[in-house]
Scaffold this active site. Structure first.
Site, PDB file in Angstrom:
ATOM      1  N   HIS A 306       0.867  -1.182   0.000  1.00 19.14           N
ATOM      2  CA  HIS A 306       0.000   0.000   0.000  1.00 19.14           C
ATOM      3  C   HIS A 306       0.900   1.227   0.000  1.00 19.14           C
ATOM      4  O   HIS A 306       2.116   1.123   0.064  1.00 19.14           O
ATOM      5  CB  HIS A 306      -0.874   0.004   1.265  1.00 19.14           C
ATOM      6  CG  HIS A 306      -1.933  -1.061   1.284  1.00 19.14           C
ATOM      7  ND1 HIS A 306      -3.269  -0.777   1.186  1.00 19.14           N
ATOM      8  CD2 HIS A 306      -1.847  -2.410   1.380  1.00 19.14           C
ATOM      9  CE1 HIS A 306      -3.970  -1.907   1.221  1.00 19.14           C
ATOM     10  NE2 HIS A 306      -3.132  -2.915   1.339  1.00 19.14           N
ATOM     11  N   TYR A 346      -9.269  -3.738  11.191  1.00 17.83           N
ATOM     12  CA  TYR A 346      -9.752  -5.114  11.079  1.00 17.83           C
ATOM     13  C   TYR A 346     -10.152  -5.371   9.635  1.00 17.83           C
ATOM     14  O   TYR A 346     -10.252  -4.449   8.833  1.00 17.83           O
ATOM     15  CB  TYR A 346     -10.962  -5.322  12.002  1.00 17.83           C
ATOM     16  CG  TYR A 346     -10.787  -4.727  13.369  1.00 17.83           C
ATOM     17  CD1 TYR A 346      -9.941  -5.329  14.299  1.00 17.83           C
ATOM     18  CD2 TYR A 346     -11.439  -3.542  13.738  1.00 17.83           C
ATOM     19  CE1 TYR A 346      -9.752  -4.773  15.560  1.00 17.83           C
ATOM     20  CE2 TYR A 346     -11.266  -2.989  14.985  1.00 17.83           C
ATOM     21  CZ  TYR A 346     -10.420  -3.598  15.895  1.00 17.83           C
ATOM     22  OH  TYR A 346     -10.235  -3.047  17.126  1.00 17.83           O
ATOM     23  N   GLU A 365       3.448   0.033   3.823  1.00 16.99           N
ATOM     24  CA  GLU A 365       3.018   1.359   3.361  1.00 16.99           C
ATOM     25  C   GLU A 365       4.212   2.076   2.741  1.00 16.99           C
ATOM     26  O   GLU A 365       5.059   2.632   3.432  1.00 16.99           O
ATOM     27  CB  GLU A 365       2.456   2.168   4.535  1.00 16.99           C
ATOM     28  CG  GLU A 365       1.220   1.553   5.184  1.00 16.99           C
ATOM     29  CD  GLU A 365      -0.062   1.768   4.380  1.00 16.99           C
ATOM     30  OE1 GLU A 365      -0.018   2.499   3.357  1.00 16.99           O
ATOM     31  OE2 GLU A 365      -1.102   1.207   4.768  1.00 16.99           O
TER      32      GLU A 365
HETATM   33 ZN    ZN Z   1      -3.993   1.185   1.209  1.00  7.50          ZN
END
Ligand code: ZN
Length: 395
Positions: A306, A346, A365
């Site tokens: 991400h 979650y 990330e």
């Molecule tokens: Zn993301």
């Protein structure tokens, strides 16, 4: 590059002639190596063919030497040429060893860019296995790539979130990097990548959410009702840079049965650009495809890429195994990113993986700033991510 099998040839001989490891040639061809018909086309990975017009004074030996190849390599590519009678002005096929990145991944990376780059990679590196694990709401394929024949399978994926599409570009570059290194024996950061080929199978789904990525990069789809609906869900704006969800306005990283109710209770109740978990877990075809792949994949560990924050999430409800911490510390060492054990989150893919398999799962990330991260950060992000990508193979 393809050559035509001649009487007396062997794949082992091709490995020697072209200096390509035999396993890569074997895995590039669906052939019984001891029973190949004369005239059969055989793939030689890591080469392309270029045309050459014969000039006065050229000889096959000298042309082969220029490519660092034995003359037999040129004979294979030019079966009708008589070696000592090269006609000036005639055309020869010259095998060219690929020593550069054959796909340019530094660009707005939509699903069409992905498909065309995967086609190019498949052409030059046929030992990369490719299949579709499912299709998006709008019917776009979701490809999975595999490299290697090891018993340990490491899985990585990108673009669960639409406006984090740079993760796809990073993963495809790594795919190219790995294949390039395998064929040529060139180390990456001092690591001989060939040591991984027989030990690790790399599974990669570079774009989980093709509809969402295309919405962010290309704008509204033609198809109704989605054209009208996403415009409405986006507050009437045609700027989709804040969009993370799939085309039905469901956040695919809130779709997994790992305390899904808890996530649903605090998240939006209607479709929108982000955080809407759907009406239940695994309602969306993209999430279902990932769940089915994971259930059948026996993955030793998973890495979900991400952006942004330069952090690595590695825990879920204290269910992660002890080696998760060892691995994340290595990821942090090689990338400079910060390990974070748990956050209030979650129903994510890595949460579900940790919960159901008790194996290491990570959300990584990449980069820092506002999504979608600008391509000006690409080089730095790749350098940092590369350490993690490599460590995922050797840890
Ligand atoms: Zn993301």
């Amino acid at each position: 590059m393809r050559v035509r099998f001649r009487r007396g040839d062997t794949l082992w001989a091709y490995s020697r002639i072209f200096q390509v490891p035999l396993p890569l040639i074997l895995d590039s061809n669906a052939l019984d190596p001891v029973n190949i018909a004369v005239g059969q086309e055989v793939e030689i990975p890591g080469y392309i063919v270029t045309g050459y017009t014969v000039k006065a004074g050229d000889t096959l030996w000298q042309l082969a030497r220029q490519q660092g190849l034995p003359v037999d390599a040129l004979l294979l590519l030019n079966p009708n040429v008589i070696p000592d009678r090269l006609a000036v002005g005639s055309q020869l096929n010259i095998p060219l060893r690929v020593t550069w990145f054959i796909v340019d991944t530094i660009k707005p990376y939509d699903s069409a860019a992905l498909q065309s780059d995967l086609n190019r990679l498949a052409e030059v590196y046929p030992f990369i296995r490719r299949r579709n694990i499912g299709a998006s709401v709008l019917g776009k394929p979701i490809p999975e790539l595999r490299i290697g024949r090891g018993a340990v399978t490491v899985h990585m994926n990108g673009s669960f979130h639409a406006n984090e599409w740079i993760t796809t570009a990073i993963l495809v570059r790594f795919l190219n990097h790995y294949a390039l290194s395998l064929v040529n024996g060139t180390p990456i950061r001092g690591l001989d990548m060939r040591q991984f080929y027989d030990v690790v199978t790399l599974s990669m789904v570079p774009m989980v959410n093709p509809d969402g990525v295309d919405l962010v990069i290309r704008g509204l789809p033609e198809q109704e009702p989605w054209r009208s609906r996403v415009l409405e869900w986006n507050g009437g704006s045609t700027d989709f840079s804040g969009w993370k969800a799939n085309i039905r306005g469901v956040d695919l990283n809130d779709q997994f049965p790992a305390l899904w109710d808890r996530e649903a209770a605090r998240n939006p109740k209607e479709p929108g650009p982000r955080d809407y978990p759907g009406t239940g877990p695994l309602t969306e075809p993209e999430a279902v495809a990932m769940a089915e792949l994971t259930r059948s994949g026996d993955f030793a560990r998973v890495l979900a890429f991400h952006t942004q924050g330069e952090e690595i999430y590695w825990g879920f409800q204290n269910l992660e195994p002890p080696e998760s911490e060892v691995i994340v510390n290595e990821f942090a060492r090689v990338s400079g990113y910060t390990p974070v054990r748990t956050i209030e989150s979650y129903a994510g893919y890595k949460d579900w993986f940790i919960q159901d398999w008790r194996r290491p799962g990570f959300t990584i990330e990449l980069g820092r700033g506002v999504n979608p991260l600008p391509l000006s950060q690409y080089g730095e992000i790749y350098e940092r991510a590369l350490g993690i990508l490599l460590a995922s193979l050797y840890m």
